[in-house]
Scaffold this motif. Structure first.
Motif, PDB file in Angstrom:
ATOM      1  N   HIS A 244     -14.651  26.013 -45.299  1.00 59.96           N
ATOM      2  CA  HIS A 244     -13.188  26.067 -45.373  1.00 59.96           C
ATOM      3  C   HIS A 244     -12.723  27.426 -45.880  1.00 59.96           C
ATOM      4  O   HIS A 244     -11.736  27.993 -45.381  1.00 59.96           O
ATOM      5  CB  HIS A 244     -12.690  24.952 -46.308  1.00 59.96           C
ATOM      6  CG  HIS A 244     -11.218  24.964 -46.550  1.00 59.96           C
ATOM      7  ND1 HIS A 244     -10.288  24.591 -45.596  1.00 59.96           N
ATOM      8  CD2 HIS A 244     -10.485  25.306 -47.653  1.00 59.96           C
ATOM      9  CE1 HIS A 244      -9.067  24.694 -46.088  1.00 59.96           C
ATOM     10  NE2 HIS A 244      -9.166  25.131 -47.332  1.00 59.96           N
ATOM     11  N   THR A 266     -10.798  25.891 -53.810  1.00 55.24           N
ATOM     12  CA  THR A 266     -10.974  24.912 -52.737  1.00 55.24           C
ATOM     13  C   THR A 266     -11.478  23.582 -53.286  1.00 55.24           C
ATOM     14  O   THR A 266     -11.084  22.516 -52.817  1.00 55.24           O
ATOM     15  CB  THR A 266     -11.997  25.442 -51.706  1.00 55.24           C
ATOM     16  OG1 THR A 266     -11.542  26.700 -51.218  1.00 55.24           O
ATOM     17  CG2 THR A 266     -12.162  24.485 -50.552  1.00 55.24           C
ATOM     18  N   THR A 270      -9.606  19.866 -52.081  1.00 54.10           N
ATOM     19  CA  THR A 270     -10.229  19.331 -50.865  1.00 54.10           C
ATOM     20  C   THR A 270     -11.083  18.086 -51.103  1.00 54.10           C
ATOM     21  O   THR A 270     -11.700  17.580 -50.169  1.00 54.10           O
ATOM     22  CB  THR A 270     -11.115  20.391 -50.181  1.00 54.10           C
ATOM     23  OG1 THR A 270     -12.146  20.807 -51.084  1.00 54.10           O
ATOM     24  CG2 THR A 270     -10.299  21.582 -49.727  1.00 54.10           C
ATOM     25  N   THR A 303     -12.471  19.839 -40.933  1.00 51.01           N
ATOM     26  CA  THR A 303     -12.163  21.251 -41.138  1.00 51.01           C
ATOM     27  C   THR A 303     -10.894  21.654 -40.391  1.00 51.01           C
ATOM     28  O   THR A 303     -10.098  22.450 -40.896  1.00 51.01           O
ATOM     29  CB  THR A 303     -13.336  22.128 -40.669  1.00 51.01           C
ATOM     30  OG1 THR A 303     -13.719  21.738 -39.343  1.00 51.01           O
ATOM     31  CG2 THR A 303     -14.533  21.961 -41.574  1.00 51.01           C
ATOM     32  N   ALA A 306      -7.818  20.302 -42.313  1.00 49.75           N
ATOM     33  CA  ALA A 306      -7.603  21.078 -43.542  1.00 49.75           C
ATOM     34  C   ALA A 306      -6.900  22.396 -43.215  1.00 49.75           C
ATOM     35  O   ALA A 306      -5.949  22.805 -43.897  1.00 49.75           O
ATOM     36  CB  ALA A 306      -8.939  21.338 -44.237  1.00 49.75           C
ATOM     37  N   TYR A 307      -7.366  23.056 -42.166  1.00 50.11           N
ATOM     38  CA  TYR A 307      -6.733  24.299 -41.721  1.00 50.11           C
ATOM     39  C   TYR A 307      -5.312  24.025 -41.235  1.00 50.11           C
ATOM     40  O   TYR A 307      -4.374  24.750 -41.583  1.00 50.11           O
ATOM     41  CB  TYR A 307      -7.579  24.906 -40.608  1.00 50.11           C
ATOM     42  CG  TYR A 307      -6.947  26.071 -39.868  1.00 50.11           C
ATOM     43  CD1 TYR A 307      -6.305  27.100 -40.553  1.00 50.11           C
ATOM     44  CD2 TYR A 307      -7.017  26.144 -38.472  1.00 50.11           C
ATOM     45  CE1 TYR A 307      -5.719  28.161 -39.878  1.00 50.11           C
ATOM     46  CE2 TYR A 307      -6.454  27.204 -37.785  1.00 50.11           C
ATOM     47  CZ  TYR A 307      -5.800  28.205 -38.489  1.00 50.11           C
ATOM     48  OH  TYR A 307      -5.226  29.254 -37.813  1.00 50.11           O
TER      49      TYR A 307
END
Length: 472
Positions: A244, A266, A270, A303, A306-307
């Motif tokens: 990430h 992070t 997360t 992923t 999250a982005y």
């Protein structure tokens, strides 16, 4: 108290807990008043079964909006027709662009359980494993060293949901059974508290045995590989957090620098993103749609989402300081996401493609130590430490090493951010120099910055040490 007495006491405690779940809410059930939340007439029930109190300070307008309006009902009914036809022809739909497109648009809630069952191939698994779930459940009732913790977590998992609100009701019994059975089925993991909400979500749409096999697929199937999230040291979590960071550095460098300068590692925000695929971090209605595509496409969605989440809200995040960033990511977004669900899902598809083109959509295959090393469903009598509920020293030392690794990474990132954005010195009318930076913190080495750094380290370490409890 000698070892034999300790084992006997643990066995009696386990038997007493199991007996309460077997008895359920029948006459004679021993349920303390505090164990059953009240249900007042002014509570509101949304279409997904969550109970809301308008007088509660945590009341969410967005959650209440999770009721279908006339336009949404019409669209969903049209989708139901298409999905009914598609479910009948499932084998020919698997792997097609049409299926992918329709999943991103959203599975009708009334058919979500059937669709999830098809995606996870549950009917075939049940046929191949006839009687295994019942065997594991009975072994758990007699031997599981995790029964006490499972019992505690069942009573605090989705207590604002109509299915789980009553102590020892049918769904609490099913949740207890699924988690207990899995603790015996996969002895490497046993039980980790982050699993309770995943199992409860599955039970909202699947029956008890299907939910068990669905959990098993999520943990062990190569499409999801959640095993590495739950074993000692949480190696997959650390690997995904590092991946990430790479995505952030390439696509959102300004935001990453801002988060680093404010000590927002992070590892802080997360945990639930990766452990539980965003449960309790975005509105439930949107969470379901993310789970739809997660079950279809697998771990790449973690992923990409999250982005996507940070990209959608980057301007807001850059305007916030440390405490407000954490509040926004961990609390605010679940109550008010501020982006329409369709927009969020369309953007998720674009983010996935963007990462794919840059070869960053996949964190890579799991290394051997993240994969199961023992056969599933093979009973082994617990050790003395397990019988009396003691935690292994191996787990503690692994966690400590992982914790130190992430703390070091956070401090390195923060230091780099400060070097790249040096503090400006501004002369004041009295001739003194005041130091100002974007997060209004002093330079490294000053007492203020040292104190802030220590606070942030303690904050993160506490979050990591309580990683299991954070899911409650």
């Amino acid at each position: 108290m000698n070892e034999e007495e300790l084992v006997q006491r643990a066995a009696e405690e386990r038997a007493a807990i199991v007996a309460k779940y077997k008895h359920g809410r029948k006459p004679g059930a021993q349920i303390n008043p505090w164990e059953d939340p009240s249900l007042q007439i002014y509570h509101v029930l949304d279409r997904y079964g969550f109970i809301h109190d308008p007088n509660n300070k945590h009341f969410s307008d967005e959650k209440i909006a999770e009721s279908a309006g006339p336009g949404e009902v019409k669209v969903e009914m049209e989708r139901v027709k298409k999905w009914v036809k598609m479910l009948k022809q499932w084998d020919s739909m698997v792997g097609t662009e049409k299926l992918r497109r329709r999943v991103f648009k959203g599975i009708p809630n009334s058919l979500r359980g059937q669709a999830w069952s098809r995606m996870l191939n549950l009917s075939n698994i049940r046929e191949q494993q006839q009687g295994k779930y019942q065997e594991m459940r009975e072994l758990a009732w007699k031997w599981s060293p995790d029964i006490r913790q499972i019992d505690l977590d069942v009573n605090r998992t989705y207590r604002d949901h109509i299915m789980f609100r009553e102590r020892y009701n049918l769904k609490q019994q099913e949740l207890f059974n699924v988690l207990g059975a899995y603790s015996m089925y996969n002895l490497e993991i046993g039980y980790c508290q982050g699993m309770s909400q995943i199992a409860a979500l599955l039970l909202m749409y699947l029956d008890e045995e299907d939910a068990f096999w669905a959990l098993s697929e999520l943990v062990s199937d190569k499409k999801y590989n959640m095993h590495g999230f739950f074993i000692p040291g949480f190696p997959k979590l650390l690997r995904y957090q590092e991946h990430h960071d790479k995505i952030m550095q390439k696509f959102l460098p300004k935001l990453k620098k801002h988060l680093d300068k404010n000590g927002v590692d992070t590892g802080i925000y997360t945990l639930k993103w990766f452990f539980q695929c965003f449960l309790d971090r975005i509105p439930f209605k949107l969470t379901l749609r993310v789970w739809d595509v997660y079950l279809l496409l697998g771990e790449r969605i973690l992923t990409a989402m999250a982005y996507n989440l940070l990209k959608l809200h980057r301007r807001k995040l850059i305007s916030l300081g440390m405490d407000d960033i954490l509040q926004f990511l961990q609390v605010h977004l679940e109550k008010k996401f501020e982006v329409e669900d369709d927009v969020a899902m369309e953007n998720l598809a674009r983010c996935l493609e963007e990462l794919r083109k840059s070869k960053l959509d996949y964190a890579g295959p799991p290394p051997p130590h993240e994969l199961p090393s023992r056969a599933f469903g093979m009973f082994k009598e617990p050790t003395f430490e397990q019988k009396v509920g003691r935690r292994s020293m191996e787990f503690s030392s692994t966690e400590k090493a992982a914790r130190e690794n992430v703390v070091l990474r956070r401090e390195t990132a923060a230091a780099a951010a400060m070097v790249e954005s040096p503090t400006q010195e501004l002369a004041q009318p009295n001739g003194h120099v005041s130091r100002h930076s974007h997060d209004e913190a002093a330079l490294p080495g000053t007492s203020t910055r040292v104190v802030e750094t220590k606070i942030r380290i303690v904050y993160w370490v506490k979050s990591y040490e309580n990683v299991n409890n954070s899911f409650s």
